[in-house]
Design a protein around this motif. Structure first.
Motif, PDB file in Angstrom:
ATOM      1  N   LEU A  60     -12.036  -4.881   4.977  1.00 40.26           N
ATOM      2  CA  LEU A  60     -11.931  -5.278   3.555  1.00 40.26           C
ATOM      3  C   LEU A  60     -11.714  -4.191   2.801  1.00 40.26           C
ATOM      4  O   LEU A  60     -11.093  -4.204   1.788  1.00 40.26           O
ATOM      5  N   ILE A  62     -11.051  -1.144   3.594  1.00 36.79           N
ATOM      6  CA  ILE A  62      -9.912  -0.188   3.777  1.00 36.79           C
ATOM      7  C   ILE A  62      -8.619  -0.849   3.050  1.00 36.79           C
ATOM      8  O   ILE A  62      -7.451  -0.270   2.303  1.00 36.79           O
ATOM      9  N   LEU A  63      -8.540  -2.282   3.034  1.00 37.19           N
ATOM     10  CA  LEU A  63      -7.332  -3.042   2.488  1.00 37.19           C
ATOM     11  C   LEU A  63      -7.539  -2.863   0.843  1.00 37.19           C
ATOM     12  O   LEU A  63      -6.653  -2.813   0.236  1.00 37.19           O
ATOM     13  N   GLU A  64      -8.694  -2.940   0.490  1.00 38.81           N
ATOM     14  CA  GLU A  64      -9.044  -2.702  -1.218  1.00 38.81           C
ATOM     15  C   GLU A  64      -8.462  -1.390  -1.546  1.00 38.81           C
ATOM     16  O   GLU A  64      -7.800  -1.181  -2.485  1.00 38.81           O
ATOM     17  N   GLN A  65      -8.976  -0.456  -0.619  1.00 38.95           N
ATOM     18  CA  GLN A  65      -8.278   0.906  -0.864  1.00 38.95           C
ATOM     19  C   GLN A  65      -6.896   1.179  -0.958  1.00 38.95           C
ATOM     20  O   GLN A  65      -6.188   1.787  -1.704  1.00 38.95           O
ATOM     21  N   ARG A  66      -6.199   0.364  -0.059  1.00 34.07           N
ATOM     22  CA  ARG A  66      -4.678   0.443  -0.007  1.00 34.07           C
ATOM     23  C   ARG A  66      -4.005  -0.144  -1.368  1.00 34.07           C
ATOM     24  O   ARG A  66      -3.307   0.295  -1.668  1.00 34.07           O
TER      25      ARG A  66
END
Lengths: 86, 197
Positions: A60, A62-66
């Motif tokens: 979660l 990592i995807l938010e950072q992306r």
């Protein structure tokens, strides 16, 4: 009795699949009880469940950072798209 | 991928190039966010711009071009999700999944080996560890496309199971199976690549 236990108890694999299912839909009462029973008795599944919770949080994050990541098309990528538009 | 063959007016061509320069990077970032693949993101932006060019007459002058382009891009992304779940790719990933499960479980579905958790009480530390995050990020990118799309569908929009199944064109029981296998693969990938220091 053995047969009854087999019906009542989940394997580790079934338990892992139900854990994933639980995150996406509500389990039936029977599924829910079976999952809880398995979790209480199986050390390996408990260990996997700890890892899975951390993986969930990390994915979660990592995807938010992306999502916030601003990417740029390179000159070559832009040229390729322009070629396709010709 | 395809290219425009029909000659359109130079006006529409100029306009599309202007939009590519203005919104191309944002579209690329969005497509990457949704697919976790730079190559796929590039292809999707290209396909979207070509589609926009081909159907330029459908664009209503005065409306926000970015909204229109994003509608096209989002449709392309859904098409990509569905296309990644062809029967061929499902068969291929089934083989990977079976081998993964064969390694993890015995014939009765019981864990073949009890493993300690990868980490003890270091969750907060790990979540802030850039090396760990980089490895996990690579592990996500390395998932077979249909498993990755299940993970992305689940975390991106916090979608319900039925919505993800519909988007991906798979049954709900396939969805649990894929989610389970994707998580097992991520765990295996971390087991192999990450060592808590």
């Amino acid at each position: 009795m053995k047969g009854l236990m087999k019906i009542a108890m989940l394997s580790c694999k079934q338990s892992s699949i139900l854990s994933e299912k639980q995150e996406l839909v509500n389990l039936s009462i029977v599924e829910s009880i079976k999952l809880k029973m398995h979790a209480k008795m199986c050390t390996a599944s408990k260990s996997l469940s700890i890892d899975n919770k951390l993986i969930d949080q990390a994915v979660l994050k990592i995807l938010e950072q992306r999502k916030e990541q601003n990417m740029s098309l390179t000159a070559a990528q832009r040229e390729k798209i322009l070629q396709a538009l010709r | 991928m395809y290219s425009v063959t029909a000659k359109s007016t130079s006006n529409s061509h100029q306009e599309i190039i202007k939009w590519l320069n203005k919104y191309g990077d944002d579209m690329y970032s969005w497509a990457y966010y949704k697919t976790s693949s730079k190559e796929t993101a590039e292809d999707l932006v290209q396909d979207s711009m070509v589609s926009a060019y081909k159907s330029f007459e459908k664009y209503k002058s005065g409306t926000n071009p970015k909204t229109w382009l994003y509608t096209i891009l989002n449709n392309k992304i859904i098409d990509y999700y569905r296309a990644s779940n062809t029967s061929k790719s499902i068969n291929e990933t089934s083989l990977i999944g079976n081998s993964l499960e064969g390694y993890k479980y015995d014939s009765n579905g019981i864990f073949a080996k009890v493993q300690d958790p990868l980490w003890g009480n270091t969750e907060e530390h790990l979540l802030d560890n850039s090396e760990f995050n980089d490895i996990l990020s690579n592990c996500i990118n390395a998932l077979p496309p249909n498993w990755r799309n299940v993970i992305l569908g689940k975390y991106f929009h916090h979608k319900k199971g039925s919505e993800i199944s519909k988007d991906l064109g798979i049954t709900s029981s396939n969805l649990w199976q894929m989610a389970h296998r994707a998580k097992l693969q991520l765990k295996t990938c971390l087991d192999q690549n990450w060592k808590d220091n």
